[in-house]
Design an enzyme around this catalytic site. Structure first.
Site, PDB file in Angstrom:
ATOM      1  N   LYS A 153       9.359  -0.614  14.398  1.00 24.62           N
ATOM      2  CA  LYS A 153       9.998  -0.359  13.035  1.00 24.62           C
ATOM      3  C   LYS A 153      10.982   0.859  13.005  1.00 24.62           C
ATOM      4  CE  LYS A 153       5.773  -1.016   9.937  1.00 24.62           C
ATOM      5  NZ  LYS A 153       4.703  -0.241   9.205  1.00 24.62           N
TER       6      LYS A 153
ATOM      7  N   LYS B 109       0.925  -1.218  -0.043  1.00 20.74           N
ATOM      8  CA  LYS B 109       0.021   0.106  -0.173  1.00 20.74           C
ATOM      9  C   LYS B 109       0.733   1.236   0.124  1.00 20.74           C
ATOM     10  CE  LYS B 109      -3.252   2.166   2.619  1.00 20.74           C
ATOM     11  NZ  LYS B 109      -4.361   2.297   4.082  1.00 20.74           N
TER      12      LYS B 109
ATOM     13  N   HIS C 291      -5.218 -33.014  18.140  1.00 14.26           N
ATOM     14  CA  HIS C 291      -3.972 -33.926  18.565  1.00 14.26           C
ATOM     15  C   HIS C 291      -2.734 -33.014  18.950  1.00 14.26           C
ATOM     16  CE1 HIS C 291      -5.948 -37.395  17.079  1.00 14.26           C
ATOM     17  NE2 HIS C 291      -6.345 -36.856  16.138  1.00 14.26           N
TER      18      HIS C 291
ATOM     19  N   GLU D 299      10.515  -4.519   4.413  1.00 14.11           N
ATOM     20  CA  GLU D 299      10.491  -5.999   4.040  1.00 14.11           C
ATOM     21  C   GLU D 299      10.331  -6.328   2.519  1.00 14.11           C
ATOM     22  OE1 GLU D 299       9.050  -4.697   6.677  1.00 14.11           O
ATOM     23  OE2 GLU D 299       8.777  -6.254   8.440  1.00 14.11           O
TER      24      GLU D 299
ATOM     25  N   GLY E 294      -4.808  -1.663   5.011  1.00 16.96           N
ATOM     26  CA  GLY E 294      -4.183  -3.111   4.504  1.00 16.96           C
ATOM     27  C   GLY E 294      -4.826  -4.348   5.001  1.00 16.96           C
ATOM     28  N   ARG E 295      -5.102  -4.579   6.055  1.00 21.36           N
ATOM     29  CA  ARG E 295      -5.908  -5.531   6.539  1.00 21.36           C
ATOM     30  C   ARG E 295      -7.316  -5.934   5.956  1.00 21.36           C
ATOM     31  NH1 ARG E 295      -4.643  -2.619  10.310  1.00 21.36           N
ATOM     32  NH2 ARG E 295      -6.180  -1.485  11.654  1.00 21.36           N
TER      33      ARG E 295
ATOM     34  N   GLU F  22      -4.808  -6.503  14.881  1.00 20.85           N
ATOM     35  CA  GLU F  22      -4.212  -5.156  14.376  1.00 20.85           C
ATOM     36  C   GLU F  22      -5.410  -4.222  14.600  1.00 20.85           C
ATOM     37  OE1 GLU F  22      -0.695  -4.523  11.437  1.00 20.85           O
ATOM     38  OE2 GLU F  22      -2.692  -4.185  10.467  1.00 20.85           O
TER      39      GLU F  22
HETATM   40  O1  LIG Z   1       0.743  -2.779   2.204  1.00 17.06           O
HETATM   41  P1  LIG Z   1       2.025  -2.097   3.325  1.00 17.06           P
HETATM   42  O2  LIG Z   1       2.102  -0.623   3.183  1.00 17.06           O
HETATM   43  O3  LIG Z   1       3.361  -2.739   2.539  1.00 17.06           O
HETATM   44  O4  LIG Z   1       2.018  -2.562   4.516  1.00 17.06           O
HETATM   45  C1  LIG Z   1       1.982  -3.921   5.099  1.00 17.06           C
HETATM   46  C2  LIG Z   1       1.489  -4.132   6.412  1.00 17.06           C
HETATM   47  O5  LIG Z   1       2.350  -3.319   7.362  1.00 17.06           O
HETATM   48  C3  LIG Z   1       1.211  -2.945   8.171  1.00 17.06           C
HETATM   49  O6  LIG Z   1       1.209  -1.374   8.171  1.00 17.06           O
HETATM   50  C4  LIG Z   1       1.793  -3.144   9.658  1.00 17.06           C
HETATM   51  O7  LIG Z   1       3.187  -2.811   9.683  1.00 17.06           O
HETATM   52  C5  LIG Z   1       0.114  -3.273   8.038  1.00 17.06           C
HETATM   53  O8  LIG Z   1      -1.094  -2.657   8.468  1.00 17.06           O
HETATM   54  C6  LIG Z   1       0.069  -3.576   6.422  1.00 17.06           C
HETATM   55  O9  LIG Z   1      -0.937  -4.603   5.969  1.00 17.06           O
END
Ligand SMILES: O=P(O)(O)OC[C@H]1O[C@](O)(CO)[C@@H](O)[C@@H]1O
Length: 538
Positions: free
Chosen positions: A504, A197, A374, A203, A257-258, A343
């Site tokens: 972060k 987003k 199990h 990452e 995002g979620r 979240e």
């Molecule tokens: O789509 P992006 O901006 O890479 O964010 C990834 C995820 O990181 C977050 O902001 C949390 O660190 C989530 O809310 C989001 O889904």
């Protein structure tokens, strides 16, 4: 009604529980053969059975009053109308517009968003069709959190409909994730989708650069463009990465995002199952939206699940809930719900920044049944704490008739677990069983306490015909709205996530220390000690 009324209703609910509402479920079922009928609700062929929760008519009446006192319906209507309900970020919350198959206007600051929503959907469909017909055999989605969990979970869930190229998901910054994935791939036939987003998430950016280098090294820089596409709200940043505008699929700041699986973030799913089935998936979400907006509170599945969540969390004091799909293809559903729920509702202040009185979101966790039986079900049945369980089960599997025995066993196990949690087994019953097994009186007496199940442990069961795209859409939207209902009652903002920021920021500061470019001076002794230990061995 004002919030003072809600405090009074919460107090009434606590008193009601203390004074012994039903609450021996075994006896409640014996006394009332209509208990299932009274405490279950349907949205078309999706059934919620909550009769195995320790509630009675008065409990539900009080919970419905609580929803009224907290203006849940009015808040719901504000969300659908595009009001700025994400107050800390000054944003509307309109993932529902992405699946608005009625195509009625949805206004944000006076502008209808539907033409843009439809335009992106059409360009996603054109791209998905092109990729499905092309030489591409493997698509790798690089994203994390909401830019990974939604498409990854749904791709697995809809495996019987997957007739496009193979899908891979790379999320972790741990180089192992992308390295192990690249080993499976041929660069000539691989497409990378960079899903972020913000297009800043470290990452995703790190993995994207590694993928870019891999393509450039194997095929030459000139071929990079044709092996990448991106999904983001930050178009200038994507262009700066080197992806051309016709391969960027946008969405908007009013999609969290979620909550973004319904947006262009769903592109990998669309490539996997095709645009028509992706539309069925959106239609499922839309059907649940209509149900949430129209059904009366005590017949409304998201309202009921939210209210029961509040009952378990705030009145009964249970700190966690388990999601156990008896549906192997939903194996990533608990992980998906962890982000959606924790979240959103892992918050300690109200919308106005004051500390919340009482508890908010529970710990959400789970694994598919029967595997969980199990592993950790021992604790669910005989542990000292109580954990409400949410079972999910389909009536009709995709597997052919030759495998029906599997499904009968799966259903029997699912029903048996909720029955065992509810019924339990008394010491007398345990002793009688041991005697019937040929144990002596003394042995039976000694062993019986170990074989007692206290029972009266709550669970709900969600049952549906089949895990098809439409039903999966309904299930996800149901859980989204349940999170909304709980947040409305707790008066918290379910749509920001400031809690992820501190870690972060600190990671950014620590990176040069870990790389040895900066010393450990000024760090706490634990962090400094760990850095030194890892640097020495690394
Ligand atoms: O789509 P992006 O901006 O890479 O964010 C990834 C995820 O990181 C977050 O902001 C949390 O660190 C989530 O809310 C989001 O889904």
């Amino acid at each position: 009604m004002a919030r003072a009324d809600s405090r009074k209703i919460l107090a009434d609910l606590k008193a009601h529980r203390r004074k012994g509402a039903p609450i021996d479920m075994r006896r409640a079922f014996e006394r009332d053969p209509k208990r299932f009928a009274e405490f279950s609700a349907k949205a078309d062929d999706l059934l919620l059975d909550y009769s195995k929760c320790a509630v009675n008519t008065r409990t539900m009446k009080l919970l419905a009053q609580l929803a009224k006192a907290c203006d849940v319906e009015a808040k719901r209507d504000q969300m659908f109308a595009g009001a700025i309900i994400n107050s800390t970020e000054q944003r509307a919350v309109l993932h529902t517009a992405l699946r608005n198959r009625a195509n009625t206007p949805v206004l944000v600051s006076g502008k209808d968003v539907m033409p843009d929503v439809n335009a992106v959907l059409a360009s996603m469909a054109a791209f998905a069709r092109k990729i499905r017909k092309s030489k591409i055999t493997d698509v790798v989605n690089i994203g994390i959190g909401g830019s990974d969990l939604g498409p990854a979970m749904t791709t697995l869930a809809l495996a019987p409909y997957h007739d496009g190229p193979r899908l891979h998901y790379v999320s972790n910054v741990d180089g192992a994730h992308i390295a192990d994935t690249l080993k499976l791939l041929k660069p000539e036939t691989t497409l990378f989708l960079i899903a972020s987003k913000t297009f800043t998430t470290i990452e995703t950016m790190t993995n994207a650069q590694t993928a870019r280098k891999w393509i450039a090294e194997k095929l030459g820089e000139a071929h990079v463009g044709e092996h990448f596409a991106a999904i983001s709200t930050a178009i200038p940043k994507v262009k700066a990465f080197g992806i051309s505008e016709d391969r960027i699929f946008g969405f908007w700041d009013w999609v969290g995002g979620r909550y973004s699986i319904w947006s262009a973030i769903g592109l990998p799913l669309m490539i996997a199952i095709g645009p028509e089935r992706f539309i069925n998936f959106l239609e499922g979400g839309h059907a649940m939206d209509r149900h949430f907006r129209e059904a009366p509170v005590l017949e409304n599945l998201p309202m009921l699940m939210g209210l029961l969540g509040v009952w378990h969390r705030n009145i009964c004091g249970y700190p966690s809930r388990a999601i156990i799909p008896y549906d192997q293809r939903l194996s990533r559903f608990p992980a998906y719900l962890q982000q959606l729920d924790m979240e959103s509702n892992g918050k300690r202040v109200t919308k106005s920044g004051k500390p919340v009185k009482g508890d908010t979101g529970p710990i959400v966790w789970g694994e598919p049944g029967t595997n969980g039986q199990h592993a950790f079900f021992q604790l669910l049945h005989q542990g000292t704490g109580i954990i409400p369980v949410e079972f999910l089960i389909a009536a009709d599997p995709h597997e052919d008739k030759a495998m029906r025995e599997h499904h009968a066993l799966l259903v029997a196990n699912c029903l048996a677990q909720s029955q065992a949690l509810m019924l339990g087994r008394t010491e007398k019953e345990a002793e009688a069983q041991l005697l019937a097994m040929g144990k002596s009186k003394a042995e039976a007496k000694a062993l019986a306490p170990h074989r007692v199940f206290t029972g009266n442990r709550p669970s709900v069961t969600l049952a549906y015909r089949q895990l098809d795209p439409f039903t999966l859409g309904r299930l996800i939207a149901l859980y989204e709205h349940r999170v909304f209902v709980e947040a409305a009652i707790w008066n918290i903002n379910a749509f920001d996530q400031w809690g992820v920021e501190l870690g972060k920021e600190l990671a950014t500061g620590l990176q040069p220390v870990v790389e040895g470019k900066k010393g450990t001076e000024g760090l706490d002794s634990s962090t400094a000690g760990l850095v030194k230990f890892l640097r020495k061995l690394g």
